[in-house]
Design a protein around this motif. Sequence first.
Motif, PDB file in Angstrom:
ATOM      1  N   VAL A 100       0.844  -1.199   0.000  1.00  0.00           N
ATOM      2  CA  VAL A 100       0.000   0.000   0.000  1.00  0.00           C
ATOM      3  C   VAL A 100       0.878   1.247   0.000  1.00  0.00           C
ATOM      4  CG1 VAL A 100      -1.792   1.281   1.262  1.00  0.00           C
ATOM      5  CG2 VAL A 100      -1.813  -1.215   1.290  1.00  0.00           C
ATOM      6  N   LEU A 101       0.501   2.223  -0.821  1.00  0.00           N
ATOM      7  CA  LEU A 101       1.149   3.537  -0.786  1.00  0.00           C
ATOM      8  C   LEU A 101       0.240   4.463   0.003  1.00  0.00           C
ATOM      9  CD1 LEU A 101       3.198   5.688  -1.586  1.00  0.00           C
ATOM     10  CD2 LEU A 101       2.068   5.850  -3.817  1.00  0.00           C
ATOM     11  N   VAL A 128      -2.145  -1.196  -3.820  1.00  0.00           N
ATOM     12  CA  VAL A 128      -3.177  -0.182  -3.566  1.00  0.00           C
ATOM     13  C   VAL A 128      -2.510   1.173  -3.326  1.00  0.00           C
ATOM     14  CG1 VAL A 128      -5.096   0.525  -2.088  1.00  0.00           C
ATOM     15  CG2 VAL A 128      -4.705  -1.908  -2.523  1.00  0.00           C
ATOM     16  N   ASP A 129      -2.942   2.173  -4.089  1.00  0.00           N
ATOM     17  CA  ASP A 129      -2.484   3.557  -3.911  1.00  0.00           C
ATOM     18  C   ASP A 129      -3.637   4.345  -3.308  1.00  0.00           C
ATOM     19  OD1 ASP A 129      -1.652   6.187  -4.049  1.00  0.00           O
ATOM     20  OD2 ASP A 129      -1.009   6.087  -6.144  1.00  0.00           O
ATOM     21  N   ARG A 130      -3.427   4.858  -2.109  1.00  0.00           N
ATOM     22  CA  ARG A 130      -4.487   5.588  -1.399  1.00  0.00           C
ATOM     23  C   ARG A 130      -4.556   7.055  -1.778  1.00  0.00           C
ATOM     24  NH1 ARG A 130      -4.375   4.430   4.820  1.00  0.00           N
ATOM     25  NH2 ARG A 130      -6.223   5.716   4.616  1.00  0.00           N
ATOM     26  N   TYR A 141       3.538   1.769 -11.061  1.00  0.00           N
ATOM     27  CA  TYR A 141       2.730   0.565 -11.242  1.00  0.00           C
ATOM     28  C   TYR A 141       1.758   0.460 -10.080  1.00  0.00           C
ATOM     29  CZ  TYR A 141       6.878  -0.179 -14.049  1.00  0.00           C
ATOM     30  OH  TYR A 141       7.912  -0.004 -14.932  1.00  0.00           O
ATOM     31  N   THR A 142       0.473   0.558 -10.383  1.00  0.00           N
ATOM     32  CA  THR A 142      -0.560   0.525  -9.349  1.00  0.00           C
ATOM     33  C   THR A 142      -1.606  -0.501  -9.726  1.00  0.00           C
ATOM     34  OG1 THR A 142      -0.241   2.883  -8.910  1.00  0.00           O
ATOM     35  CG2 THR A 142      -2.291   1.905  -8.141  1.00  0.00           C
ATOM     36  N   GLY A 143      -1.909  -1.390  -8.788  1.00  0.00           N
ATOM     37  CA  GLY A 143      -2.972  -2.354  -9.021  1.00  0.00           C
ATOM     38  C   GLY A 143      -4.344  -1.720  -8.896  1.00  0.00           C
ATOM     39  N   TYR A 144      -4.514  -0.865  -7.863  1.00  0.00           N
ATOM     40  CA  TYR A 144      -5.827  -0.304  -7.585  1.00  0.00           C
ATOM     41  C   TYR A 144      -5.649   1.038  -6.885  1.00  0.00           C
ATOM     42  CZ  TYR A 144     -10.794  -0.449  -6.240  1.00  0.00           C
ATOM     43  OH  TYR A 144     -12.131  -0.193  -6.093  1.00  0.00           O
ATOM     44  N   GLU A 145      -6.330   2.056  -7.365  1.00  0.00           N
ATOM     45  CA  GLU A 145      -6.315   3.363  -6.711  1.00  0.00           C
ATOM     46  C   GLU A 145      -7.604   3.535  -5.931  1.00  0.00           C
ATOM     47  OE1 GLU A 145      -5.035   6.784  -8.986  1.00  0.00           O
ATOM     48  OE2 GLU A 145      -4.027   5.437 -10.402  1.00  0.00           O
ATOM     49  N   ILE A 150      -7.542   9.651   5.960  1.00  0.00           N
ATOM     50  CA  ILE A 150      -6.339   9.267   6.714  1.00  0.00           C
ATOM     51  C   ILE A 150      -6.680   8.276   7.825  1.00  0.00           C
ATOM     52  CG2 ILE A 150      -6.316  11.125   8.425  1.00  0.00           C
ATOM     53  CD1 ILE A 150      -3.253   9.999   6.425  1.00  0.00           C
ATOM     54  N   LYS A 151      -7.928   8.288   8.320  1.00  0.00           N
ATOM     55  CA  LYS A 151      -8.336   7.382   9.395  1.00  0.00           C
ATOM     56  C   LYS A 151      -8.653   5.976   8.889  1.00  0.00           C
ATOM     57  CE  LYS A 151     -10.098  10.951  12.434  1.00  0.00           C
ATOM     58  NZ  LYS A 151     -11.232  11.471  13.184  1.00  0.00           N
ATOM     59  N   ASP A 152      -8.917   5.833   7.594  1.00  0.00           N
ATOM     60  CA  ASP A 152      -9.201   4.511   7.036  1.00  0.00           C
ATOM     61  C   ASP A 152      -7.942   3.653   7.057  1.00  0.00           C
ATOM     62  OD1 ASP A 152     -11.885   5.057   6.406  1.00  0.00           O
ATOM     63  OD2 ASP A 152     -11.332   5.919   4.468  1.00  0.00           O
ATOM     64  N   HIS A 153      -8.145   2.369   7.080  1.00  0.00           N
ATOM     65  CA  HIS A 153      -7.025   1.427   7.056  1.00  0.00           C
ATOM     66  C   HIS A 153      -7.251   0.433   5.921  1.00  0.00           C
ATOM     67  CE1 HIS A 153      -3.814  -1.198   8.394  1.00  0.00           C
ATOM     68  NE2 HIS A 153      -4.659  -2.214   8.332  1.00  0.00           N
ATOM     69  N   ILE A 154      -6.229   0.220   5.123  1.00  0.00           N
ATOM     70  CA  ILE A 154      -6.278  -0.775   4.055  1.00  0.00           C
ATOM     71  C   ILE A 154      -5.513  -1.999   4.541  1.00  0.00           C
ATOM     72  CG2 ILE A 154      -5.600  -1.353   1.691  1.00  0.00           C
ATOM     73  CD1 ILE A 154      -7.754   0.758   1.777  1.00  0.00           C
ATOM     74  N   GLU A 155      -6.150  -3.151   4.476  1.00  0.00           N
ATOM     75  CA  GLU A 155      -5.509  -4.409   4.860  1.00  0.00           C
ATOM     76  C   GLU A 155      -5.338  -5.257   3.608  1.00  0.00           C
ATOM     77  OE1 GLU A 155      -6.405  -8.460   7.474  1.00  0.00           O
ATOM     78  OE2 GLU A 155      -7.886  -6.854   7.440  1.00  0.00           O
ATOM     79  N   VAL A 156      -4.094  -5.594   3.313  1.00  0.00           N
ATOM     80  CA  VAL A 156      -3.784  -6.464   2.181  1.00  0.00           C
ATOM     81  C   VAL A 156      -3.383  -7.816   2.725  1.00  0.00           C
ATOM     82  CG1 VAL A 156      -2.233  -6.853   0.223  1.00  0.00           C
ATOM     83  CG2 VAL A 156      -3.075  -4.541   0.702  1.00  0.00           C
TER      84      VAL A 156
END
Length: 167
Positions: A100-101, A128-130, A141-145, A150-156
Motif C-alpha cells: 500500500v502507498l 493499492v495507492d491511497r 505501477y498501481t494495481g488499484y487506486e 487518513i483514518k481509514d485502514h487498508i488491509e492487504v
Amino acid sequence: MTTEKSLILDAVQVKQKIRRMAFEIYERNVKEKTIVLAGIDGQGYVLAKLLAKEVANISPLEVKLVLLHLDKSAPAQSEITVDCDLKELRKKCIVLVDDVLNTGRTFTYGIKPFLDTEVKKIEVAVLVDRGLTIFPVHAQYTGYELSTTIKDHIEVVLGKDTAVYLH
C-alpha cells in the motif's frame, strides 16, 4: 468494539491486478536484460515475489528478487538493508514494491540503500495507492487506486486468503 471491514478486492481480482502490473513492468523495461524487484519486508516482499513470478512467466526478463528491510513505524531511526550485495544492482532498473502507498514515507526511506550505488532508475509498484502522499512519491505501477481518509485502514492479505479490505 469490532471494526467493520469491506472487501475491496477478492483473490481473483488481486491476481488480475498483479498480472496487469507485471505486463506494465515488462512493457516499460522491455529493453532490459535484468530488472530488480525490491520488496519491502512483509506484504511488500510477498507482492514482489508474486510480481517476479508473473514477469518471469510473460517475458524473457531475468528478475532479481531483493528483500528490503526497514522498520515502517520508525524508518528514520532504523537500519535499512537489502539482502544482496549492492554491486549486483549497479546499472540496473529497480522496482521498489510494497502493498500500500499511504504517505510515501516508507518508499522515501526505502530508496536509501540504492543511493549508494549507480542504478539506472528506481520505480515504485504498489497493489493499492491511497492517494494520500505527503512525500514526493508516485507509483509507476498501481494495481488499484482508492481514495480514502487518513483514518481509514487498508488491509492487504496475500497468500492463503488473498484479499484487500478497507477498515
